[in-house]
Design an enzyme around this catalytic site. Sequence first.
Site, PDB file in Angstrom:
ATOM      1  N   LYS A   8       0.824  -1.213   0.000  1.00 59.96           N
ATOM      2  CA  LYS A   8       0.000   0.000   0.000  1.00 59.96           C
ATOM      3  C   LYS A   8       0.857   1.262   0.000  1.00 59.96           C
ATOM      4  CE  LYS A   8      -2.101  -1.018   3.940  1.00 59.96           C
ATOM      5  NZ  LYS A   8      -1.627  -2.348   4.356  1.00 59.96           N
ATOM      6  N   ARG A  83      -9.801   1.066   8.221  1.00 61.88           N
ATOM      7  CA  ARG A  83      -9.473  -0.293   8.622  1.00 61.88           C
ATOM      8  C   ARG A  83     -10.567  -0.961   9.440  1.00 61.88           C
ATOM      9  NH1 ARG A  83      -3.246   0.818   8.511  1.00 61.88           N
ATOM     10  NH2 ARG A  83      -2.430  -1.195   9.088  1.00 61.88           N
ATOM     11  N   ARG A 121      11.253  -9.839   5.391  1.00 57.59           N
ATOM     12  CA  ARG A 121      12.271  -9.036   4.700  1.00 57.59           C
ATOM     13  C   ARG A 121      12.266  -7.610   5.244  1.00 57.59           C
ATOM     14  NH1 ARG A 121      10.847 -11.598  -0.117  1.00 57.59           N
ATOM     15  NH2 ARG A 121       9.489  -9.905  -0.779  1.00 57.59           N
ATOM     16  N   ARG A 128      11.056  -2.198  11.903  1.00 57.01           N
ATOM     17  CA  ARG A 128       9.831  -1.662  12.507  1.00 57.01           C
ATOM     18  C   ARG A 128       9.429  -2.559  13.670  1.00 57.01           C
ATOM     19  NH1 ARG A 128       5.269  -0.090   8.132  1.00 57.01           N
ATOM     20  NH2 ARG A 128       3.999  -0.926   9.793  1.00 57.01           N
ATOM     21  N   ARG A 139      -1.230  -8.346  13.913  1.00 52.79           N
ATOM     22  CA  ARG A 139      -1.676  -7.443  12.837  1.00 52.79           C
ATOM     23  C   ARG A 139      -2.479  -8.192  11.785  1.00 52.79           C
ATOM     24  NH1 ARG A 139       3.538  -5.034  10.781  1.00 52.79           N
ATOM     25  NH2 ARG A 139       2.239  -3.681   9.495  1.00 52.79           N
TER      26      ARG A 139
HETATM   27  P1  AMP Z   1       0.588   0.836   8.753  1.00 55.57           P
HETATM   28  O1  AMP Z   1       1.897   1.506   8.546  1.00 55.57           O
HETATM   29  O2  AMP Z   1      -0.508   1.363   7.871  1.00 55.57           O
HETATM   30  O3  AMP Z   1       0.689  -0.665   8.698  1.00 55.57           O
HETATM   31  O4  AMP Z   1       0.119   1.184  10.248  1.00 55.57           O
HETATM   32  C1  AMP Z   1       0.933   0.850  11.377  1.00 55.57           C
HETATM   33  C2  AMP Z   1       0.072   0.753  12.635  1.00 55.57           C
HETATM   34  O5  AMP Z   1      -0.559   2.016  12.888  1.00 55.57           O
HETATM   35  C3  AMP Z   1      -1.087  -0.249  12.556  1.00 55.57           C
HETATM   36  O6  AMP Z   1      -0.675  -1.574  12.852  1.00 55.57           O
HETATM   37  C4  AMP Z   1      -2.005   0.320  13.633  1.00 55.57           C
HETATM   38  O7  AMP Z   1      -1.555   0.050  14.929  1.00 55.57           O
HETATM   39  C5  AMP Z   1      -1.876   1.831  13.395  1.00 55.57           C
HETATM   40  N1  AMP Z   1      -2.851   2.309  12.375  1.00 55.57           N
HETATM   41  C6  AMP Z   1      -2.573   2.879  11.180  1.00 55.57           C
HETATM   42  N2  AMP Z   1      -3.697   3.195  10.513  1.00 55.57           N
HETATM   43  C7  AMP Z   1      -4.728   2.794  11.301  1.00 55.57           C
HETATM   44  C8  AMP Z   1      -6.140   2.823  11.176  1.00 55.57           C
HETATM   45  N3  AMP Z   1      -6.749   3.337  10.086  1.00 55.57           N
HETATM   46  N4  AMP Z   1      -6.880   2.301  12.195  1.00 55.57           N
HETATM   47  C9  AMP Z   1      -6.291   1.812  13.311  1.00 55.57           C
HETATM   48  N5  AMP Z   1      -4.970   1.739  13.491  1.00 55.57           N
HETATM   49  C10 AMP Z   1      -4.183   2.226  12.502  1.00 55.57           C
END
Ligand code: AMP
Length: 182
Positions: A8, A83, A121, A128, A139
Amino acid sequence: MGPPGAGKGTQGALLAESLGLPKFATGDLLRDAVKRGTPLGLKARAVMEAGHLVSDDIILGVVREELAKPEAAKGVLFDGVVRTIPQAEGMERLLAEKGRRMDAVLFFDVTDAEILARLQRRLSLEHRADDDPVAVSTRLRAYREQTAPVLAWYEVRKVVHRIPAVGTIEEIAGRVRRALGR
Ligand code: AMP
């Protein structure tokens, strides 16, 4: 939309550039808040590191702020929102208040085996905290239980484009452009 590691962020950045729109990634915004130790970061840190979703209220608050910015006037490319079903409903309300709507939802379709290999990877490259094996399984569960149902919610509204997301970055970017008729 798509599971963690579906691409994404990478595809969102390319698409935002070609559309000339700002990209708003809640994950990036939250990671930045954690790094700076802001009140938002302090609230979100433990939840994120464990791989859980941050509350819908927090997310809709930051989306509201983003939509109010002048640079969002022509449109915004969201990455990692929405989400959950309450986020989808909240987003619809926020957009409607501005006389706007969700034009398209891109769903990046990847198998679980591919996701696990990619996240492994990424852990070795980016370190992270939420890519460690326990957080990754949390997740993926959050994705299946809370995010996957959102796809059907948008399918009813006929805005979903399903993108097979295995291939080179350029191949997938080409599929995205064709799906959007560009
Ligand atoms: P990402 O980089 O998009 O995978 O987001 C990293 C983390 O941020 C996720 O695992 C959640 O803990 C939090 N997060 C990001 N976007 C959302 C969202 N729309 N709703 C809830 N948590 C989010």
